[in-house]
Design a protein around this motif. Sequence first.
Motif, PDB file in Angstrom:
ATOM      1  N   VAL A   1       0.890  -1.213   0.043  1.00 47.64           N
ATOM      2  CA  VAL A   1      -0.217   0.013  -0.098  1.00 47.64           C
ATOM      3  C   VAL A   1       0.648   1.279  -0.250  1.00 47.64           C
ATOM      4  O   VAL A   1       0.632   2.188  -0.703  1.00 47.64           O
ATOM      5  CB  VAL A   1      -1.039  -0.056   1.164  1.00 47.64           C
ATOM      6  CG1 VAL A   1      -0.167   0.113   2.573  1.00 47.64           C
ATOM      7  CG2 VAL A   1      -1.955   1.179   1.094  1.00 47.64           C
TER       8      VAL A   1
ATOM      9  N   GLU B   1       2.679   1.409  -3.869  1.00 49.17           N
ATOM     10  CA  GLU B   1       1.724   1.818  -4.787  1.00 49.17           C
ATOM     11  C   GLU B   1       1.732   3.432  -4.527  1.00 49.17           C
ATOM     12  O   GLU B   1       1.656   4.153  -5.567  1.00 49.17           O
ATOM     13  CB  GLU B   1       0.414   1.241  -4.467  1.00 49.17           C
ATOM     14  CG  GLU B   1       0.446  -0.333  -4.980  1.00 49.17           C
ATOM     15  CD  GLU B   1      -0.692  -0.994  -4.590  1.00 49.17           C
ATOM     16  OE1 GLU B   1      -1.634  -0.359  -4.328  1.00 49.17           O
ATOM     17  OE2 GLU B   1      -0.813  -2.220  -4.791  1.00 49.17           O
ATOM     18  N   ARG B   2       1.364   3.915  -3.185  1.00 57.86           N
ATOM     19  CA  ARG B   2       1.365   5.432  -3.059  1.00 57.86           C
ATOM     20  C   ARG B   2       2.273   6.176  -3.424  1.00 57.86           C
ATOM     21  O   ARG B   2       2.305   7.270  -4.059  1.00 57.86           O
ATOM     22  CB  ARG B   2       1.062   5.456  -1.654  1.00 57.86           C
ATOM     23  CG  ARG B   2       0.415   7.144  -1.403  1.00 57.86           C
ATOM     24  CD  ARG B   2      -0.477   7.387  -1.947  1.00 57.86           C
ATOM     25  NE  ARG B   2      -1.136   8.818  -1.824  1.00 57.86           N
ATOM     26  CZ  ARG B   2      -2.305   9.430  -2.560  1.00 57.86           C
ATOM     27  NH1 ARG B   2      -2.849   8.888  -3.495  1.00 57.86           N
ATOM     28  NH2 ARG B   2      -2.496  10.720  -2.260  1.00 57.86           N
TER      29      ARG B   2
ATOM     30  N   TYR C   1       2.516   6.361  -7.223  1.00 57.05           N
ATOM     31  CA  TYR C   1       1.586   7.197  -7.487  1.00 57.05           C
ATOM     32  C   TYR C   1       2.261   8.762  -7.714  1.00 57.05           C
ATOM     33  O   TYR C   1       2.098   9.561  -8.658  1.00 57.05           O
ATOM     34  CB  TYR C   1       0.384   7.001  -7.132  1.00 57.05           C
ATOM     35  CG  TYR C   1      -0.484   8.135  -7.485  1.00 57.05           C
ATOM     36  CD1 TYR C   1      -1.227   8.273  -8.401  1.00 57.05           C
ATOM     37  CD2 TYR C   1      -0.807   9.113  -6.641  1.00 57.05           C
ATOM     38  CE1 TYR C   1      -2.150   9.172  -8.869  1.00 57.05           C
ATOM     39  CE2 TYR C   1      -1.748  10.186  -6.657  1.00 57.05           C
ATOM     40  CZ  TYR C   1      -2.549  10.250  -7.926  1.00 57.05           C
ATOM     41  OH  TYR C   1      -3.407  11.187  -8.243  1.00 57.05           O
ATOM     42  N   LEU C   2       2.722   8.849  -6.491  1.00 53.53           N
ATOM     43  CA  LEU C   2       2.982  10.446  -6.202  1.00 53.53           C
ATOM     44  C   LEU C   2       4.503  10.709  -7.023  1.00 53.53           C
ATOM     45  O   LEU C   2       4.601  11.884  -7.220  1.00 53.53           O
ATOM     46  CB  LEU C   2       3.349  10.471  -4.803  1.00 53.53           C
ATOM     47  CG  LEU C   2       1.940  10.579  -3.754  1.00 53.53           C
ATOM     48  CD1 LEU C   2       2.142  10.690  -2.382  1.00 53.53           C
ATOM     49  CD2 LEU C   2       0.934  11.700  -4.255  1.00 53.53           C
TER      50      LEU C   2
ATOM     51  N   GLY D   1      -0.029  12.391  -9.934  1.00 56.94           N
ATOM     52  CA  GLY D   1       0.649  12.131  -8.403  1.00 56.94           C
ATOM     53  C   GLY D   1       1.480  13.395  -8.240  1.00 56.94           C
ATOM     54  O   GLY D   1       1.347  14.009  -7.099  1.00 56.94           O
TER      55      GLY D   1
END
Length: 286
Positions: free
Chosen positions: A138, A141-142, A145-146, A152
Amino acid sequence: MVAQDALKNLHGRSVRLDIHAWADGQEFNVEIQRGGKGASERRARYNSSLMDANALPAGEDYADLPESYVIFITETDVLGKGRPIYVIRRMIEESCEVFHDGSHIIYVNSSISDEATPLGRLMHDFRCTRAEDMYYDVLAERVRYLKETAKGASSMCEAVEAIARDFAKDFAKDMAKDMAKDMAKDMAKDMVKDIAKDMAHEMAKDVAKDMAHEMAKDMAKDVAKDMAHEMAKDMAKDVAKEAEDRGKTSVVLEMLRSKLPMETIAQVSKFSLERVQELGRLHGLL
């Protein structure tokens, strides 16, 4: 979840929480601290108290107060006991039993990243900058994205800019308020003292002249006394007004030199925006 959430205190200091979140009837505050000063025990207590003060609407029962968690994730071991995590709860000293008031304070020492434990792996990911090196999907993945998508990266920039704007606004407001208050108080006090002393000296000489000229007549004594009394009152008012204006002008010039926003300067000094601009141009500050 709310980032940089401000909790107001009408009777004292307000706070801005790094992360303020709610889940399953529980309330959380997560603070990320590089230095030990920002993670003191009394700050944890204060954050917890303001969370409680803002959590219960008027008329609600105390039993509805949510379980609260104040969590400090620190770069170093600020409590100095060599532990990776510290869980703090109130207790009954005589029986060593937990006092179940629903308040929890937790310190996570991120300097210990024992990757053999779930917490250690989480602290590893917390410090990690590469998504592919992280244990928890988790978080990875974040981060991807960022850091690796245009959308992101844009949202991160917007978030940073918003935090910077809020910080600058609060800092400027507090600084201008404190500076104006202290400077105006000190400067007005000193200026009134000096001006009143000089004016009193000059006034005494002038009054003495007038009274000496009229003292040949019996009634001149009472007349001179009454006149001197009224003159002193009027002049004291003028001196106070002049000192107040000078004090305000000095404060405005100092704030202009400090590059504070002119709207803030006008609000603090009670001068019009046009007057602030005029003073800035007159003294070469604009």
